[in-house]
Design a protein around this motif. Structure first.
Motif, short mmCIF file in Angstrom:
data_model
loop_
_atom_site.label_atom_id
_atom_site.label_comp_id
_atom_site.label_asym_id
_atom_site.label_seq_id
_atom_site.Cartn_x
_atom_site.Cartn_y
_atom_site.Cartn_z
N ALA A 22 0.84 -1.19 0.00
CA ALA A 22 0.00 0.00 0.00
C ALA A 22 0.88 1.25 0.00
CB ALA A 22 -0.93 -0.01 1.21
N VAL A 23 1.50 1.51 -1.14
CA VAL A 23 2.44 2.63 -1.26
C VAL A 23 1.75 3.95 -0.95
CG1 VAL A 23 4.02 3.82 -2.84
CG2 VAL A 23 3.76 1.33 -2.96
N HIS A 24 0.47 4.08 -1.29
CA HIS A 24 -0.26 5.34 -1.11
C HIS A 24 -0.48 5.69 0.36
CE1 HIS A 24 -3.22 2.11 -0.94
NE2 HIS A 24 -4.01 2.93 -0.27
N GLU A 25 -0.14 4.78 1.26
CA GLU A 25 -0.30 5.06 2.68
C GLU A 25 1.01 5.38 3.38
OE1 GLU A 25 -2.13 1.60 4.27
OE2 GLU A 25 -4.07 1.92 3.26
N LYS A 26 2.13 5.36 2.64
CA LYS A 26 3.44 5.50 3.26
C LYS A 26 4.15 6.75 2.77
CE LYS A 26 3.79 0.45 3.41
NZ LYS A 26 3.54 0.33 4.85
N THR A 27 5.01 7.29 3.64
CA THR A 27 5.87 8.38 3.23
C THR A 27 7.17 7.83 2.65
OG1 THR A 27 4.98 9.81 4.98
CG2 THR A 27 7.10 10.46 4.00
N ARG A 28 7.69 6.79 3.28
CA ARG A 28 8.88 6.09 2.78
C ARG A 28 8.58 4.60 2.79
NH1 ARG A 28 13.73 3.75 4.93
NH2 ARG A 28 15.54 4.07 3.53
N VAL A 29 8.71 3.95 1.65
CA VAL A 29 8.39 2.53 1.54
C VAL A 29 9.59 1.73 2.01
CG1 VAL A 29 7.61 0.68 0.02
CG2 VAL A 29 6.88 3.03 -0.41
N ASN A 30 9.56 1.30 3.25
CA ASN A 30 10.65 0.52 3.82
C ASN A 30 10.18 -0.87 4.23
OD1 ASN A 30 13.38 0.25 4.54
ND2 ASN A 30 12.95 0.69 6.68
N SER A 31 9.26 -1.40 3.44
CA SER A 31 8.72 -2.73 3.73
C SER A 31 9.73 -3.80 3.33
CB SER A 31 7.43 -2.93 2.94
OG SER A 31 7.03 -4.29 2.95
N PRO A 32 9.83 -4.90 4.09
CA PRO A 32 10.70 -6.02 3.68
C PRO A 32 10.20 -6.70 2.42
CG PRO A 32 9.39 -6.63 5.60
CD PRO A 32 9.18 -5.16 5.40
#
Length: 352
Positions: free
Chosen positions: A270-280
């Motif tokens: 859910a990229v639209h919910e994040k400021t920085r995409v730091n998901s594993p």
């Protein structure tokens, strides 16, 4: 009736050529994240087919089915994560490099460094299993089979791949001593582990075929199912990638929450919910940036500085080839075990 020269037919008068617009060149095709990714994946797929064929010829010789010697392509050792993990533990504790599968240890360390610097670029651009999983997911979308599981179910499914990872790390780092690792790495089983992997698929049991069939079916229903839910290697790289300085950033002021980024993402983040995409789960593929309709909403950054979308791909390729050149130049690529000895182990293990 006679006509004067002044009244000569107009057709006889010299006429200016009709205006024709200048021919325009068709616009050059822009290199997009998807085009770059598929190009690199396709090139590695062709390379691995060549490696696989040569490895098959080597195994034919090693098991006595052919008298024509074909050298083993060292690249196949990259598919031995258990042996690589144990070799890495021994290297860190004793400084001893693995002489049985040296290329495997080289690739393992290079791929780990990729994750630390460029997220899961190996999974996104190089891994052949990742390519197959992603293509199956896209096929499932076209067939109308693809579904996104509810958030809680998705988290539960993502946790599955960490179970074998925890077990592998436990046995490699805690349950086994360095002496026991030495014994394992020098055992005939480990000497021919790459050939055992080949026979696992060439002589697949009914259970194996059923499991592969279930994974294929799951990949049609859930996008990138193998990578997201089942791959322990990807889980390991995802943990390392949390320390990466490279990440997709979102400008909330220009975001319209259209969710095209999430629909394009192979991991359905859910990229639209994040400021920085730091998901594993992030592969660093920048498919989300390509899909975003808003200018300056999404971009790739490294330590807060904007970088081109191809940074992850270029960084991973440079690291991989640098590791290969270093390994070849320093003798950490080709096994020191004589081919005649390996052939003898193959005869014992596989009854050649």
């Amino acid at each position: 009736m006679n006509q004067s020269a002044d009244s000569a037919p107009e057709a006889a008068q010299p006429t200016a050529p009709a205006h024709t617009p200048l021919a325009t060149k068709p616009p050059k095709r822009r290199i997009t994240p998807t085009l770059l990714r598929r190009g690199i994946q396709g090139a590695f797929a062709i390379f691995l087919v060549w490696v696989g064929w040569n490895f098959y010829l080597y195994v034919q010789w090693a098991t006595g089915k052919s008298q024509a010697f074909t050298p083993k392509p060292p690249s196949v050792e990259g598919f031995l994560p258990i042996s690589e993990l144990m070799a890495a533990r021994r290297l860190f504790e004793t400084g001893m490099w693995d002489v049985v599968h040296p290329a495997g240890l080289t690739l393992f360390l290079a791929i780990a460094l990729m994750a630390l610097l460029f997220r899961k670029g190996f999974c996104g651009y190089i891994c052949p299993v990742g390519l197959a999983s992603n293509l199956l997911g896209r096929l499932g979308e076209r067939l109308g089979l693809n579904r996104n599981p509810p958030r809680k179910l998705e988290l539960a499914l993502q946790a599955i791949k960490y179970i074998p990872l925890v077990l592998l790390c436990y046995f490699s780092f805690f349950a086994m001593s360095v002496d026991e690792i030495d014994s394992f790495m020098g055992a005939p089983f480990n000497m021919v582990a790459d050939s055992s992997m080949l026979f696992f698929f060439l002589r697949a049991s009914t259970t194996t075929l059923i499991v592969v069939g279930v994974i294929v079916a799951a990949s049609l229903v859930a996008r990138n199912a193998w990578c997201r839910f089942l791959c322990p290697y990807g889980a390991f790289l995802g943990i390392l990638a949390l320390a990466s300085p490279v990440a997709v950033r979102r400008n909330a002021a220009t975001c319209t929450s259209c969710r095209r980024c999430q629909r394009a993402c192979p991991s359905a983040i859910a990229v639209h919910e994040k400021t920085r995409v730091n998901s594993p789960e992030c592969l660093g593929c920048t498919a989300c940036i390509e899909a975003c309709p808003q200018k300056d909403c999404l971009h790739l950054s490294a330590a807060r500085s904007r970088v081109p979308f191809w940074t992850v791909a270029a960084g991973c390729l440079v690291l991989l080839f640098a590791a290969y050149l270093w390994a070849v130049g320093t003798g950490h690529w080709v096994s020191e075990v004589p081919p005649a000895m390996l052939r003898r182990f193959h005869m014992i293990q596989f009854g050649g």
